[in-house]
Motif scaffolding. Structure first.
Motif, PDB file in Angstrom:
ATOM      1  N   PRO A  18       0.785  -1.215   0.000  1.00 31.59           N
ATOM      2  CA  PRO A  18       0.000   0.000   0.000  1.00 31.59           C
ATOM      3  C   PRO A  18       0.827   1.280   0.000  1.00 31.59           C
ATOM      4  CG  PRO A  18      -0.710  -1.453   1.769  1.00 31.59           C
ATOM      5  CD  PRO A  18       0.484  -2.054   1.134  1.00 31.59           C
ATOM      6  N   SER A  19       1.572   1.461  -1.018  1.00 31.63           N
ATOM      7  CA  SER A  19       2.303   2.698  -1.293  1.00 31.63           C
ATOM      8  C   SER A  19       3.387   3.040  -0.281  1.00 31.63           C
ATOM      9  CB  SER A  19       1.330   3.872  -1.420  1.00 31.63           C
ATOM     10  OG  SER A  19       0.341   3.592  -2.354  1.00 31.63           O
ATOM     11  N   PHE A  20       3.859   2.081   0.463  1.00 30.23           N
ATOM     12  CA  PHE A  20       4.926   2.335   1.430  1.00 30.23           C
ATOM     13  C   PHE A  20       6.190   2.789   0.703  1.00 30.23           C
ATOM     14  CE2 PHE A  20       8.628   1.117   3.864  1.00 30.23           C
ATOM     15  CZ  PHE A  20       8.339   1.678   5.076  1.00 30.23           C
ATOM     16  N   PRO A  21       6.866   3.806   1.159  1.00 25.95           N
ATOM     17  CA  PRO A  21       6.662   4.595   2.385  1.00 25.95           C
ATOM     18  C   PRO A  21       5.874   5.879   2.158  1.00 25.95           C
ATOM     19  CG  PRO A  21       8.818   5.093   1.516  1.00 25.95           C
ATOM     20  CD  PRO A  21       8.176   4.112   0.560  1.00 25.95           C
ATOM     21  N   TRP A  22       5.097   5.946   1.109  1.00 26.05           N
ATOM     22  CA  TRP A  22       4.348   7.161   0.773  1.00 26.05           C
ATOM     23  C   TRP A  22       2.851   6.994   1.011  1.00 26.05           C
ATOM     24  CZ3 TRP A  22       7.917   4.871  -2.587  1.00 26.05           C
ATOM     25  CH2 TRP A  22       9.173   5.484  -2.583  1.00 26.05           C
ATOM     26  N   GLN A  23       2.493   6.343   2.106  1.00 26.67           N
ATOM     27  CA  GLN A  23       1.088   6.048   2.381  1.00 26.67           C
ATOM     28  C   GLN A  23       0.240   7.303   2.461  1.00 26.67           C
ATOM     29  OE1 GLN A  23      -0.751   2.769   2.981  1.00 26.67           O
ATOM     30  NE2 GLN A  23      -1.925   4.424   2.141  1.00 26.67           N
ATOM     31  N   TRP A  43       1.272  -6.640   1.584  1.00 20.14           N
ATOM     32  CA  TRP A  43       1.366  -6.416   3.026  1.00 20.14           C
ATOM     33  C   TRP A  43       0.291  -7.234   3.716  1.00 20.14           C
ATOM     34  CZ3 TRP A  43       4.411  -2.741   5.753  1.00 20.14           C
ATOM     35  CH2 TRP A  43       5.241  -1.986   4.935  1.00 20.14           C
ATOM     36  N   SER A  44       0.631  -7.782   4.853  1.00 22.41           N
ATOM     37  CA  SER A  44      -0.401  -8.380   5.682  1.00 22.41           C
ATOM     38  C   SER A  44      -1.227  -7.242   6.265  1.00 22.41           C
ATOM     39  CB  SER A  44       0.222  -9.192   6.814  1.00 22.41           C
ATOM     40  OG  SER A  44      -0.769  -9.532   7.757  1.00 22.41           O
ATOM     41  N   PRO A  45      -2.545  -7.376   6.291  1.00 21.46           N
ATOM     42  CA  PRO A  45      -3.374  -6.316   6.870  1.00 21.46           C
ATOM     43  C   PRO A  45      -3.001  -5.954   8.308  1.00 21.46           C
ATOM     44  CG  PRO A  45      -4.737  -7.769   5.575  1.00 21.46           C
ATOM     45  CD  PRO A  45      -3.365  -8.405   5.639  1.00 21.46           C
ATOM     46  N   LYS A  46      -2.382  -6.880   9.036  1.00 18.03           N
ATOM     47  CA  LYS A  46      -2.017  -6.540  10.415  1.00 18.03           C
ATOM     48  C   LYS A  46      -0.962  -5.440  10.479  1.00 18.03           C
ATOM     49  CE  LYS A  46       1.255 -10.350  11.054  1.00 18.03           C
ATOM     50  NZ  LYS A  46       1.467 -11.592  11.808  1.00 18.03           N
ATOM     51  N   TYR A  47      -0.308  -5.142   9.355  1.00 15.02           N
ATOM     52  CA  TYR A  47       0.696  -4.077   9.317  1.00 15.02           C
ATOM     53  C   TYR A  47       0.174  -2.782   8.693  1.00 15.02           C
ATOM     54  CZ  TYR A  47       3.834  -7.930  10.350  1.00 15.02           C
ATOM     55  OH  TYR A  47       4.446  -9.012  10.936  1.00 15.02           O
ATOM     56  N   PHE A  48      -1.090  -2.740   8.319  1.00 15.40           N
ATOM     57  CA  PHE A  48      -1.637  -1.520   7.718  1.00 15.40           C
ATOM     58  C   PHE A  48      -1.614  -0.391   8.742  1.00 15.40           C
ATOM     59  CE2 PHE A  48      -4.696  -3.884   4.608  1.00 15.40           C
ATOM     60  CZ  PHE A  48      -3.618  -4.313   3.870  1.00 15.40           C
ATOM     61  N   PRO A  49      -1.178   0.790   8.341  1.00 13.81           N
ATOM     62  CA  PRO A  49      -1.218   1.921   9.265  1.00 13.81           C
ATOM     63  C   PRO A  49      -2.664   2.338   9.554  1.00 13.81           C
ATOM     64  CG  PRO A  49      -0.408   2.631   7.117  1.00 13.81           C
ATOM     65  CD  PRO A  49      -0.586   1.138   7.053  1.00 13.81           C
ATOM     66  N   PRO A  50      -2.900   2.902  10.720  1.00 11.94           N
ATOM     67  CA  PRO A  50      -4.273   3.276  11.098  1.00 11.94           C
ATOM     68  C   PRO A  50      -4.953   4.205  10.094  1.00 11.94           C
ATOM     69  CG  PRO A  50      -2.792   3.517  12.971  1.00 11.94           C
ATOM     70  CD  PRO A  50      -1.940   3.185  11.785  1.00 11.94           C
ATOM     71  N   GLN A  51      -4.200   5.116   9.490  1.00 15.57           N
ATOM     72  CA  GLN A  51      -4.831   6.043   8.551  1.00 15.57           C
ATOM     73  C   GLN A  51      -5.338   5.319   7.307  1.00 15.57           C
ATOM     74  OE1 GLN A  51      -1.600   6.057   9.411  1.00 15.57           O
ATOM     75  NE2 GLN A  51      -0.275   6.887   7.812  1.00 15.57           N
ATOM     76  N   LEU A  52      -4.673   4.245   6.884  1.00 15.88           N
ATOM     77  CA  LEU A  52      -5.154   3.466   5.746  1.00 15.88           C
ATOM     78  C   LEU A  52      -6.487   2.808   6.085  1.00 15.88           C
ATOM     79  CD1 LEU A  52      -4.948   2.191   2.946  1.00 15.88           C
ATOM     80  CD2 LEU A  52      -3.440   0.450   3.940  1.00 15.88           C
ATOM     81  N   VAL A  53      -6.591   2.230   7.254  1.00 22.95           N
ATOM     82  CA  VAL A  53      -7.843   1.590   7.691  1.00 22.95           C
ATOM     83  C   VAL A  53      -8.956   2.634   7.790  1.00 22.95           C
ATOM     84  CG1 VAL A  53      -8.961   0.277   9.543  1.00 22.95           C
ATOM     85  CG2 VAL A  53      -6.604  -0.255   8.871  1.00 22.95           C
ATOM     86  N   GLN A  54      -8.645   3.800   8.342  1.00 20.40           N
ATOM     87  CA  GLN A  54      -9.636   4.863   8.472  1.00 20.40           C
ATOM     88  C   GLN A  54     -10.148   5.316   7.104  1.00 20.40           C
ATOM     89  OE1 GLN A  54      -8.243   8.392  10.467  1.00 20.40           O
ATOM     90  NE2 GLN A  54     -10.120   9.513  10.057  1.00 20.40           N
ATOM     91  N   TYR A  55      -9.248   5.564   6.164  1.00 16.63           N
ATOM     92  CA  TYR A  55      -9.662   5.997   4.829  1.00 16.63           C
ATOM     93  C   TYR A  55     -10.415   4.886   4.091  1.00 16.63           C
ATOM     94  CZ  TYR A  55      -7.290  10.524   4.618  1.00 16.63           C
ATOM     95  OH  TYR A  55      -6.915  11.823   4.816  1.00 16.63           O
ATOM     96  N   ALA A  56      -9.986   3.637   4.250  1.00 19.60           N
ATOM     97  CA  ALA A  56     -10.675   2.520   3.606  1.00 19.60           C
ATOM     98  C   ALA A  56     -12.116   2.409   4.093  1.00 19.60           C
ATOM     99  CB  ALA A  56      -9.926   1.217   3.865  1.00 19.60           C
ATOM    100  N   ASN A  57     -12.348   2.774   5.336  1.00 15.85           N
ATOM    101  CA  ASN A  57     -13.694   2.724   5.916  1.00 15.85           C
ATOM    102  C   ASN A  57     -14.550   3.923   5.547  1.00 15.85           C
ATOM    103  OD1 ASN A  57     -14.331   0.414   7.462  1.00 15.85           O
ATOM    104  ND2 ASN A  57     -12.870   1.036   9.023  1.00 15.85           N
TER     105      ASN A  57
END
Length: 109
Positions: A18-23, A43-57
């Motif tokens: 997911p665009s690391f390191p330019w998330q 990436w395993s979803p367990k390593y997704f940064p919180p902002q990615l989860v927030q935007y995905a939601n």
């Protein structure tokens, strides 16, 4: 990618791994450019940064795509880790299938 997406607004662009390191930059571009999507492969979803989860939601719920990065990361493992995220039930089918089907023209309007 921001410049390309601005110059070609109808071009379908998928930002991967997911665009690391330019998330944060990827989230901003996908938010403001209609043709830009983010896939979650590599990436395993367990390593997704919180902002990615927030935007995905929220803001990007229609622009985030499933991807496992098989064979390095199997779909079974990815899906098991994904189930542990705080992704809304209404958003899960979008990420897992609906967004990609629409983007690739595999659905009827």
């Amino acid at each position: 990618m921001d410049d390309v997406a601005a110059d070609f607004p109808h071009l379908k662009i998928i930002l991967a791994h997911p665009s690391f390191p330019w998330q944060d930059e990827a989230l901003a571009v996908a938010t403001h450019k209609p043709g830009v999507h983010i896939d979650l492969s590599g990436w395993s979803p367990k390593y997704f940064p919180p902002q990615l989860v927030q935007y995905a939601n929220t803001l990007l719920k229609d622009k985030v795509l499933f991807g496992s990065d098989f064979p390095v990361l199997t779909p079974d493992r990815w899906l098991a880790d994904f189930d542990k995220l705080s992704i809304k039930d209404a958003v899960k089918p979008k990420i897992l299938k609906e967004n990609a089907a629409r983007l690739l023209g595999l659905t009827t309007p």
